[in-house]
Design a protein around this motif. Sequence first.
Motif, PDB file in Angstrom:
ATOM      1  N   ASN A  80     -21.414 -17.223  27.856  1.00  0.00           N
ATOM      2  CA  ASN A  80     -20.914 -16.125  26.965  1.00  0.00           C
ATOM      3  C   ASN A  80     -20.089 -14.990  27.716  1.00  0.00           C
ATOM      4  OD1 ASN A  80     -21.479 -17.463  24.515  1.00  0.00           O
ATOM      5  ND2 ASN A  80     -23.479 -16.299  24.480  1.00  0.00           N
ATOM      6  N   SER A  81     -20.294 -15.082  29.095  1.00  0.00           N
ATOM      7  CA  SER A  81     -19.762 -13.938  29.982  1.00  0.00           C
ATOM      8  C   SER A  81     -18.154 -13.948  29.896  1.00  0.00           C
ATOM      9  CB  SER A  81     -20.092 -14.105  31.419  1.00  0.00           C
ATOM     10  OG  SER A  81     -19.608 -15.202  31.946  1.00  0.00           O
ATOM     11  N   PRO A  82     -17.608 -12.857  30.124  1.00  0.00           N
ATOM     12  CA  PRO A  82     -15.927 -12.865  30.095  1.00  0.00           C
ATOM     13  C   PRO A  82     -15.515 -13.755  31.090  1.00  0.00           C
ATOM     14  CG  PRO A  82     -17.000 -10.677  31.062  1.00  0.00           C
ATOM     15  CD  PRO A  82     -18.035 -11.437  30.341  1.00  0.00           C
ATOM     16  N   GLU A  83     -16.046 -14.050  32.225  1.00  0.00           N
ATOM     17  CA  GLU A  83     -15.469 -14.771  33.070  1.00  0.00           C
ATOM     18  C   GLU A  83     -15.269 -16.278  32.631  1.00  0.00           C
ATOM     19  OE1 GLU A  83     -18.072 -13.016  33.751  1.00  0.00           O
ATOM     20  OE2 GLU A  83     -17.430 -11.557  35.388  1.00  0.00           O
ATOM     21  N   LEU A  84     -16.067 -16.557  31.491  1.00  0.00           N
ATOM     22  CA  LEU A  84     -16.132 -17.997  31.047  1.00  0.00           C
ATOM     23  C   LEU A  84     -15.164 -18.246  29.651  1.00  0.00           C
ATOM     24  CD1 LEU A  84     -19.478 -19.326  31.604  1.00  0.00           C
ATOM     25  CD2 LEU A  84     -17.143 -19.650  32.974  1.00  0.00           C
ATOM     26  N   ALA A  85     -14.368 -17.097  29.586  1.00  0.00           N
ATOM     27  CA  ALA A  85     -13.010 -17.221  28.512  1.00  0.00           C
ATOM     28  C   ALA A  85     -12.413 -18.600  28.927  1.00  0.00           C
ATOM     29  CB  ALA A  85     -12.117 -16.545  28.748  1.00  0.00           C
ATOM     30  N   PRO A  86     -11.940 -19.232  27.780  1.00  0.00           N
ATOM     31  CA  PRO A  86     -11.415 -20.717  27.850  1.00  0.00           C
ATOM     32  C   PRO A  86     -10.377 -20.699  28.902  1.00  0.00           C
ATOM     33  CG  PRO A  86     -11.391 -19.956  25.662  1.00  0.00           C
ATOM     34  CD  PRO A  86     -11.689 -18.656  26.458  1.00  0.00           C
ATOM     35  N   LEU A  87     -10.416 -22.138  29.459  1.00  0.00           N
ATOM     36  CA  LEU A  87      -9.156 -22.347  30.310  1.00  0.00           C
ATOM     37  C   LEU A  87      -8.214 -23.237  29.665  1.00  0.00           C
ATOM     38  CD1 LEU A  87      -9.916 -24.065  33.925  1.00  0.00           C
ATOM     39  CD2 LEU A  87      -8.461 -25.189  32.189  1.00  0.00           C
ATOM     40  N   LEU A  88      -6.966 -23.207  29.761  1.00  0.00           N
ATOM     41  CA  LEU A  88      -5.784 -23.700  29.204  1.00  0.00           C
ATOM     42  C   LEU A  88      -5.050 -24.411  30.133  1.00  0.00           C
ATOM     43  CD1 LEU A  88      -3.925 -24.500  26.813  1.00  0.00           C
ATOM     44  CD2 LEU A  88      -2.829 -22.428  27.121  1.00  0.00           C
ATOM     45  N   ARG A 118      -1.532 -17.777  22.398  1.00  0.00           N
ATOM     46  CA  ARG A 118      -2.273 -16.839  21.486  1.00  0.00           C
ATOM     47  C   ARG A 118      -3.168 -17.733  20.474  1.00  0.00           C
ATOM     48  NH1 ARG A 118       1.951 -12.639  18.570  1.00  0.00           N
ATOM     49  NH2 ARG A 118       2.782 -11.805  20.551  1.00  0.00           N
ATOM     50  N   ARG A 119      -3.283 -18.853  20.159  1.00  0.00           N
ATOM     51  CA  ARG A 119      -4.246 -19.637  19.683  1.00  0.00           C
ATOM     52  C   ARG A 119      -5.392 -19.681  20.456  1.00  0.00           C
ATOM     53  NH1 ARG A 119      -2.175 -24.962  18.807  1.00  0.00           N
ATOM     54  NH2 ARG A 119      -3.719 -25.752  20.288  1.00  0.00           N
ATOM     55  N   VAL A 120      -5.257 -20.151  21.591  1.00  0.00           N
ATOM     56  CA  VAL A 120      -6.375 -20.741  22.534  1.00  0.00           C
ATOM     57  C   VAL A 120      -7.002 -19.713  23.119  1.00  0.00           C
ATOM     58  CG1 VAL A 120      -7.089 -22.190  24.419  1.00  0.00           C
ATOM     59  CG2 VAL A 120      -5.471 -22.894  22.860  1.00  0.00           C
ATOM     60  N   ARG A 121      -6.036 -18.246  23.308  1.00  0.00           N
ATOM     61  CA  ARG A 121      -6.619 -17.109  23.879  1.00  0.00           C
ATOM     62  C   ARG A 121      -7.372 -17.304  25.201  1.00  0.00           C
ATOM     63  NH1 ARG A 121      -4.822 -14.201  20.230  1.00  0.00           N
ATOM     64  NH2 ARG A 121      -5.642 -12.139  20.928  1.00  0.00           N
ATOM     65  N   PRO A 122      -6.571 -18.079  26.362  1.00  0.00           N
ATOM     66  CA  PRO A 122      -7.481 -18.531  27.362  1.00  0.00           C
ATOM     67  C   PRO A 122      -7.684 -17.269  28.363  1.00  0.00           C
ATOM     68  CG  PRO A 122      -5.248 -19.116  27.616  1.00  0.00           C
ATOM     69  CD  PRO A 122      -5.281 -18.423  25.952  1.00  0.00           C
ATOM     70  N   GLY A 123      -8.778 -17.308  29.069  1.00  0.00           N
ATOM     71  CA  GLY A 123      -8.766 -16.363  30.332  1.00  0.00           C
ATOM     72  C   GLY A 123      -7.850 -16.933  31.605  1.00  0.00           C
ATOM     73  N   VAL A 124      -7.914 -18.181  31.618  1.00  0.00           N
ATOM     74  CA  VAL A 124      -7.202 -18.786  32.859  1.00  0.00           C
ATOM     75  C   VAL A 124      -6.369 -19.835  32.406  1.00  0.00           C
ATOM     76  CG1 VAL A 124      -7.312 -20.233  35.111  1.00  0.00           C
ATOM     77  CG2 VAL A 124      -9.255 -18.536  34.458  1.00  0.00           C
ATOM     78  N   VAL A 125      -4.926 -19.976  32.794  1.00  0.00           N
ATOM     79  CA  VAL A 125      -3.976 -20.767  32.629  1.00  0.00           C
ATOM     80  C   VAL A 125      -3.520 -21.794  33.741  1.00  0.00           C
ATOM     81  CG1 VAL A 125      -1.705 -21.188  31.493  1.00  0.00           C
ATOM     82  CG2 VAL A 125      -3.213 -19.540  30.420  1.00  0.00           C
ATOM     83  N   LEU A 126      -3.363 -22.880  33.675  1.00  0.00           N
ATOM     84  CA  LEU A 126      -3.049 -23.901  34.892  1.00  0.00           C
ATOM     85  C   LEU A 126      -1.685 -24.474  34.493  1.00  0.00           C
ATOM     86  CD1 LEU A 126      -6.577 -25.422  35.841  1.00  0.00           C
ATOM     87  CD2 LEU A 126      -5.627 -23.330  36.728  1.00  0.00           C
TER      88      LEU A 126
END
Lengths: 244, 244, 244, 244, 244, 244
Positions: free
Chosen positions: B6-14, B101-109
């Motif tokens: 649940n930590s902010p570092e683990l926001a979804p990856l897109l 905006r839908r996925v709201r990722p922390g990291v994008v590749l």
Amino acid sequence: MKPTPNSPELAPLLALGAHPDDIEFGCGGIITRETRAGRKAHFVVCSHGEAGTYGTPRQRIGEAKKSAVLLGATIEFLELDGDAHLEVRAAHAIKLAEIVRRVRPGVVLAPSLVENQHPDHSRLGKLVRDAARLACYGGLKELRRRPPHKIGQLFFYAVTPEAEPSDISPVLIDVSAREIMKTWTAAMEAHASQTSSRNYVELQLTRARLLGTRAGVEYAIALFPNEPLVFASLAQAGRGARQF
Amino acid sequence: MKPTPNSPELAPLLALGAHPDDIEFGCGGIITRETRAGRKAHFVVCSHGEAGTYGTPRQRIGEAKKSAVLLGATIEFLELDGDAHLEVRAAHAIKLAEIVRRVRPGVVLAPSLVENQHPDHSRLGKLVRDAARLACYGGLKELRRRPPHKIGQLFFYAVTPEAEPSDISPVLIDVSAREIMKTWTAAMEAHASQTSSRNYVELQLTRARLLGTRAGVEYAIALFPNEPLVFASLAQAGRGARQF
Amino acid sequence: MKPTPNSPELAPLLALGAHPDDIEFGCGGIITRETRAGRKAHFVVCSHGEAGTYGTPRQRIGEAKKSAVLLGATIEFLELDGDAHLEVRAAHAIKLAEIVRRVRPGVVLAPSLVENQHPDHSRLGKLVRDAARLACYGGLKELRRRPPHKIGQLFFYAVTPEAEPSDISPVLIDVSAREIMKTWTAAMEAHASQTSSRNYVELQLTRARLLGTRAGVEYAIALFPNEPLVFASLAQAGRGARQF
Amino acid sequence: MKPTPNSPELAPLLALGAHPDDIEFGCGGIITRETRAGRKAHFVVCSHGEAGTYGTPRQRIGEAKKSAVLLGATIEFLELDGDAHLEVRAAHAIKLAEIVRRVRPGVVLAPSLVENQHPDHSRLGKLVRDAARLACYGGLKELRRRPPHKIGQLFFYAVTPEAEPSDISPVLIDVSAREIMKTWTAAMEAHASQTSSRNYVELQLTRARLLGTRAGVEYAIALFPNEPLVFASLAQAGRGARQF
Amino acid sequence: MKPTPNSPELAPLLALGAHPDDIEFGCGGIITRETRAGRKAHFVVCSHGEAGTYGTPRQRIGEAKKSAVLLGATIEFLELDGDAHLEVRAAHAIKLAEIVRRVRPGVVLAPSLVENQHPDHSRLGKLVRDAARLACYGGLKELRRRPPHKIGQLFFYAVTPEAEPSDISPVLIDVSAREIMKTWTAAMEAHASQTSSRNYVELQLTRARLLGTRAGVEYAIALFPNEPLVFASLAQAGRGARQF
Amino acid sequence: MKPTPNSPELAPLLALGAHPDDIEFGCGGIITRETRAGRKAHFVVCSHGEAGTYGTPRQRIGEAKKSAVLLGATIEFLELDGDAHLEVRAAHAIKLAEIVRRVRPGVVLAPSLVENQHPDHSRLGKLVRDAARLACYGGLKELRRRPPHKIGQLFFYAVTPEAEPSDISPVLIDVSAREIMKTWTAAMEAHASQTSSRNYVELQLTRARLLGTRAGVEYAIALFPNEPLVFASLAQAGRGARQF
């Protein structure tokens, strides 16, 4: 996430400057940030600033010592060729490698390699880069009294805006905390012979404010890594600077 | 140092790819590294690979779905201009911004911007870079159904060695763990129509081994950050790659 | 060392220009050098030069045809967006890829990618680079009438000095032979509508003389390879340009 | 196309290394390729590797001699400043220029100029580049015993991946033939003091395999020309590396 | 040294922006400097800023008009693709070329070509660069109502620090005079919808102060010339920025 | 716009060359342009050209003196390390800084820093760049006999085309006037020992013609500023070189 003083992340920091005020002006905010977190910091200053327009060597040594205390660092002076006389000699790199073996740092900070600045700066940067390698080589006779040491990372700092490399992606360190900015400013002002008549302190605060705006914080300082950074996961790889 | 799910570092990856196998070949080892650590990952594939020499669209969709499962990621296919027909259009960037905006990722590749590779790759990279900005702008009518979102960082991956940018300092992610390499290899081999007759899997493993040698680990994958990295302290700034 | 007409080294040459005189001014000396050695050459001209200040489309088509004959090349005109209107569209790249599959060239010559020149030039360069790839992809429906073709090398030529890329090491082709220079000059002068009032011919001869001085010959023309050159041995790798 | 031993293409090759194993690791496959074709090769090694962690000077000299025999080259050792002590001095360049005048090579191979590697490597590269010029100047008193000599081309080799220049387009030499790879590997393994505990041989084979994949062959080695290459025609200008 | 209003040095200035506040934030201080010296200035704004987070199109048009009055410039709005939708189309470049022929400027200012900023900025920069060329071509049907016009120089401005090109040497314009800084600040603050909640004005003043420190004046703004500057003598070539 | 002899724009010009003919070949046309406008010019030549293939030191000193007279400059010879022996030593930079303090120039001209040319050239360029800084530092004992001096600008000139830097935007100086070209040509031909058997004069005239074509004049010479240029207004910032 908060490393305790004994963790490997807190191996000592070694910062080198060509003149008594280079470290403070180029990255003093980072030094106080690190020593406050429990990391040891050691400064090596490679001249007495005797070629500068203002201040006597004696004054400048005193200012540097006072500033190091403010930043929580120990300090030593190393005789190489003297202010404005530094040359890239293998013997100098070996002397610096001996210091690396003695201090055994995790992080090393050195002036950037950009050549269009005070010639002592980029030459010291080159010597430190070479020293970090030589410290690892087992066969060097001059260094045989101490075991080889491999540093964790070498970062370059830029004493002035012109010294920022354009071919290395910077990392930005957040130095916005009030006590950090206060200590950094005091450490710069401790170099009274250099700052009384000139706007050096304002220059650095303006740079840090501009980088802070970019990083989405109040103040930031840029460092330029000599090698690609290695991470165990993306969670450790920081966030991007741009405020869209 | 180990972030919980649940930590902010683990926001979804897109992760976005122009063709069904781009993500896996370019950075599949990093995907499995992240999903194993508890991070959600979502793939957006922008063609069915219908212009390629081998495999039918139906086969390739199936291979991509199978591979995504292996890597622990969800997957969707997005219709843009079709394989080998992608153009840099504002409408595409806006579609991609809607996904951000839908996925709201922390990291994008996204694939790198180097132009001398398959033209779809660099064009998708540009579109994603633009999309990451547009996702933040409050006034875009096409996007008004979802609130703006600011990503943490955009990294580029290189599908082939030629796609590695020479003007961005890479970060290297350690993917040496046995289960990571095994899963990554399986995910690449799931693209059976592409790999049966060619040495694509060997190419990627060779690249990862070479970067691993540089990073002092067994295997590593390079990512290229779109913005300077921001750190709270040097303890977070990683270590340097070079093995002296 | 002297390839006979049927050797693989003499696979056809395909040269593309955005305007009726681009090929001649940019690399006409190389064309005549190659056709004299027995290589077939084909020109594709992508506008009638109708936006230029001098000459009507009819005049310019005539001049281009006359010049192609002088250089020993065949010529065709391709309708894309028209002079000063060219855009980077996937459909254009596919049209050009169809020509690549039809002509099946060993060497392709296209205007350089430097953006600070006539916009049609760099856009055609990009389209040709993409076309060389698309010509290899087996699944492209628009191209299914002809089998895929892999070219040997793509070289960029520079119509003006400003168009010379600074990020690609050039190769220099010796065009000093009297008959080559004479034919090249005649081919440029065949574009009478463009050269009567301006010093375009002198500009190209001056450039070739300067490069010749560098290469240790009388006249030379630079080409910029899109990929690293592959050689079977050092004996084939040429000699260096500098005259110490 | 196959030059006989007496043809001008087979003028001697001169390769210089800062340490006893640099030439072999950086470009040994090319050396054996050339000597098998009848070209003479001569090595100049500028230290005994005495600063390295492994091996005594005596061992290392023996390994280098053995390796040179395997590669079909003659070898000499030149005293400059010693391992890890090399400096860029005019006197060194003149010594090297004297060797150039004595050996009278067509091709010279030297370590690359990239500074972020072992400092001896880039310094030797600079000295050799200067030496190639000085060998041509008729007025140098130290060199008056031998007539000036103009080399054909200077190529740089990269001992490690980090040493590959990013600002020079490489040429790739095909070294896939079984006997070439076998001899090259044996020559590297002859440096037993350096390879027993480390993966240096694997590193070079991995690099060559990756470049080979790029060049469409099994193994390739990159060289970086100091000057633009001059060709008499496109038939000599090689083919492009990319496998689309 | 002080040109009178009718001198050729005071041919009109044409500044183009993608959004209603780009010109002011990027180079407003230079605009007021020039109009105060008697030069006419005209603004072309290519959207209503309707995709931005703050402000309605009506508000933003009003702010831009007010700001133009403060800076002494006339202003027009040009419909291209709309905010955040701008594409590089030949038809747009031709529309802009028509404006160039109408305004007949000596100096043109456009947003920089750096791609890692708001996508509209670099695309407008490219379109303006192309437009400056097309304005000279005599055969363009769409433009035949007005005679060709050749501008004196195209300079790029950077709306944010990230937009500063690293591959063009800047020129620095001194904007330290009190009335210039006052007017520039007022013009930025006239964009009240953009500045009330954000530190955009401070950002620009910080940048100008930092450049001023470099240039030895209080405040300076950087411009990036699209072509080498031509001077009749060294007396006109300015002085260097660095304060040693 | 036409400065009178006493105006600050006409502070003395100091030009430095490594060999007796470097200044003339690299930028002689600019020298005569400036001295004709009333500016004083002084040459410092740092060797007697004794390593060159043609001419004795005595001849070459005589040629340089004759040429300086033609260009309207005074000349002195400075002993550093000798032709083809120059090294980057702090003591040399200090000697040159002393000359800067003595001559007190507004403009300084030095050979470019490009390393792939005669090694003396780039080394002298580096020494002069450092000297320009050291001349400002108040504490240098060796220089205490003369007050510090801050130059206006340092420009680099390129003795040959290969010496033109690719990372600095040039400024172009118009040297088309008949008497300028005549004097420049005579000054080059005064170096009779160097020009009788080689095409050096033609090389420079060809370069100047090519740059002139670019600048829209008959002949031009490029200079490369060491720092960004500072202007009080756009009216002073020159015009762009490209002839659309």
